[in-house]
Design an enzyme around this catalytic site. Structure first.
Site, PDB file in Angstrom:
ATOM      1  N   LYS A   1     -34.318  71.568  65.694  1.00  0.00           N
ATOM      2  CA  LYS A   1     -36.043  71.608  64.986  1.00  0.00           C
ATOM      3  C   LYS A   1     -36.199  72.883  66.207  1.00  0.00           C
ATOM      4  O   LYS A   1     -36.210  73.381  66.594  1.00  0.00           O
ATOM      5  CB  LYS A   1     -36.965  70.768  64.850  1.00  0.00           C
ATOM      6  CG  LYS A   1     -36.305  69.871  63.870  1.00  0.00           C
ATOM      7  CD  LYS A   1     -36.019  70.668  62.365  1.00  0.00           C
ATOM      8  CE  LYS A   1     -37.112  71.281  60.982  1.00  0.00           C
ATOM      9  NZ  LYS A   1     -37.014  71.313  60.621  1.00  0.00           N
TER      10      LYS A   1
ATOM     11  N   HIS B   1     -35.341  78.660  61.349  1.00  0.00           N
ATOM     12  CA  HIS B   1     -36.612  78.966  59.827  1.00  0.00           C
ATOM     13  C   HIS B   1     -37.455  80.460  60.473  1.00  0.00           C
ATOM     14  O   HIS B   1     -38.256  80.400  60.148  1.00  0.00           O
ATOM     15  CB  HIS B   1     -37.339  77.749  59.911  1.00  0.00           C
ATOM     16  CG  HIS B   1     -36.747  76.614  59.620  1.00  0.00           C
ATOM     17  ND1 HIS B   1     -36.471  75.986  58.449  1.00  0.00           N
ATOM     18  CD2 HIS B   1     -36.551  75.389  60.165  1.00  0.00           C
ATOM     19  CE1 HIS B   1     -35.762  75.043  58.322  1.00  0.00           C
ATOM     20  NE2 HIS B   1     -35.739  74.524  59.570  1.00  0.00           N
TER      21      HIS B   1
END
Length: 361
Positions: free
Chosen positions: A79, A97
Site C-alpha cells: 500500500k 493507485h
C-alpha cells in the site's frame, strides 16, 4: 533485476495492513536462486520476522529503505508510501493507485519524477492479453461480500479485526435467515466476483451474477431490486456508472437495496462506477449510511479488504508474484515483457502530467 541488486521488502505504514507481498516460504525460494532479500521489521505483519530470517533474509528496521536500501534495490510493498522522502529514487513495486486520475496521483508521480525513481505498479503487471498476473482480487471479493452479508443481517460490528477464514466462515454460516436475501454481483466472472459469490453462498444468500454484457445493458430496476450489491468490476476506461444519486432519488419508496460493497474503491476517479458515495470506509467505520428510509442504504468501501484474511490472501498473492520476481531478477539480455509493460504504464502516466514531470523541483 541486475546481478548484485536487491529486493527490499518494506514495512507497511498503515496499522491495519497485515498482509505481505512475499511469504517467508517464497522468500526462501528466491534466496536459494541467488536473490538477496532484506525484510524490514513490522509490528503488524501476519508472518513473524524470525521466519524471514530463517529463510535467509537480511533484517532491517521499519522504514529504513529510504536511507539504507541501495540504489539498485527494488523496494517491494503493498500500500501507500509514507510522505517522506519527497524525492523517490528507488524502483518501487507496489499498488500505487496513481494511473486512474485519483486526486493524489499527480503528487505521487512528481515525487518519482523529482528523484528519478520508477513505480512498477502491481495493478498494471499484466500479460499481453491484459490479464493481471498477481492480484488479491479473490480475497477482496470474498471479504467484501462477507462484510455486506453481515451488515445486511445486522451482525457487522466495529472495529474490524483480522481473523482466520474458518472463523469468518463460521460467522457467515451462523447468520439468521428469517428473511431470504438476494445479492447481485456485477463482474461475477472475475477474481473478485468469484470470491464474492463464494462468500455469499457460504452465508446462504441467493446470488445473481452479471457479466460484462449484462453490465453494459444495465437493468437498474433489477439492480435496485436486490438486497445487496457487490461491485467487482475493474475498468480502465470511463463507462456509464452503475448507480447515481439521481437513481436513488428516483427509486425512493421502491428500493430494496440496503447494502453496497464496492470492491474497486475508485473514489475520486473518472472511473468510479458507484458515484453514490465519495469517501472510503475503514476498519473503524466499515459501513457508512447513504440514505435513510425503509430500508436504509449503507456502503462498504474498504481499500484493503484482503488484509482481514491476511494469511490466506498473502499466500495466494505471493505464489502468483514469485515467478515474476524471479523474472525480474534473472540476468538476461531481454527484459521480461510483462515488467516492461508495467514500466511503460508508469512512463505514460508521467507524460500525462499537466507540466513537465522532469522539471527540477
Amino acid at each position: 533485476m541486475p546481478q548484485h541488486s536487491q529486493l527490499w521488502m518494506r514495512s507497511e505504514t498503515r496499522p491495519t495492513e497485515r498482509r505481505a507481498p512475499l511469504t517467508p516460504e517464497d522468500a526462501a525460494r528466491l534466496v536459494r536462486r541467488g536473490v538477496r532479500i532484506t525484510v524490514e521489521e513490522s509490528g503488524h505483519r501476519v508472518f513473524p520476522l524470525d521466519a524471514y530470517a530463517a529463510a535467509g533474509c537480511d533484517l532491517a528496521p521499519a522504514g529504513s529503505w529510504a536511507g539504507s536500501a541501495p540504489g539498485s534495490a527494488y523496494v517491494l510493498g503493498l500500500k501507500e508510501l509514507p510522505p517522506v522522502p519527497e524525492r523517490l529514487h528507488h524502483r518501487h513495486v507496489y499498488f500505487g493507485h496513481a494511473y486512474k486520475g485519483q486526486a493524489q496521483a499527480p503528487e505521487l508521480l512528481r515525487r518519482f519524477a523529482a528523484g528519478g525513481g520508477t513505480l512498477l505498479d502491481l495493478e498494471y503487471l499484466a500479460d499481453a492479453q491484459g490479464r493481471r498476473l498477481a492480484a488479491f482480487g479473490y480475497w477482496a471479493g470474498y471479504v467484501g461480500a462477507a462484510l455486506a452479508a453481515l451488515r445486511a443481517r445486522g451482525r457487522l460490528t466495529a472495529p474490524l479485526a483480522a481473523l482466520p477464514r474458518a472463523e469468518l466462515d463460521a460467522r457467515l454460516r451462523a447468520l439468521p435467515g428469517e428473511r431470504p436475501l438476494r445479492a447481485l454481483v456485477i463482474g461475477v466472472a472475475g477474481r473478485s466476483g468469484r470470491g464474492a459469490r463464494d462468500a455469499l453462498t457460504t452465508a446462504g444468500i441467493e446470488v445473481t451474477g452479471w457479466d460484462r454484457t449484462a453490465s453494459r445493458r444495465l437493468d437498474r430496476a433489477a439492480l435496485l431490486g436486490h438486497d445487496i450489491l457487490i461491485n467487482a468490476v475493474l475498468t480502465t476506461r470511463p463507462v456509464p456508472p452503475f448507480l447515481t444519486p439521481a437513481d436513488l432519488d428516483a427509486a425512493a419508496g421502491r428500493r430494496r437495496l440496503s447494502v453496497i460493497a464496492d470492491i474497486t474503491c475508485d473514489t475520486g476517479s473518472p472511473l468510479h462506477l458507484l458515484p453514490v458515495y465519495d469517501r472510503l470506509t475503514d476498519w473503524t467505520v466499515p459501513a457508512r449510511r447513504l440514505r435513510e428510509g425503509s430500508p436504509p442504504l449503507d456502503v462498504i468501501a474498504i481499500d484493503n479488504l484482503p488484509s482481514l484474511l491476511p494469511a490466506e490472501a498473502a499466500r495466494a498473492f505471493s505464489a502468483d508474484l514469485l515467478p515474476k520476481l524471479l523474472a525480474l531478477h534473472a540476468p538476461s539480455p531481454d527484459p521480461d515483457p510483462d515488467w516492461l509493460r508495467c514500466r511503460d504504464a508508469f512512463t505514460t502516466a508521467l507524460a500525462a502530467l499537466p507540466q513537465d514531470p522532469y522539471r527540477a523541483a
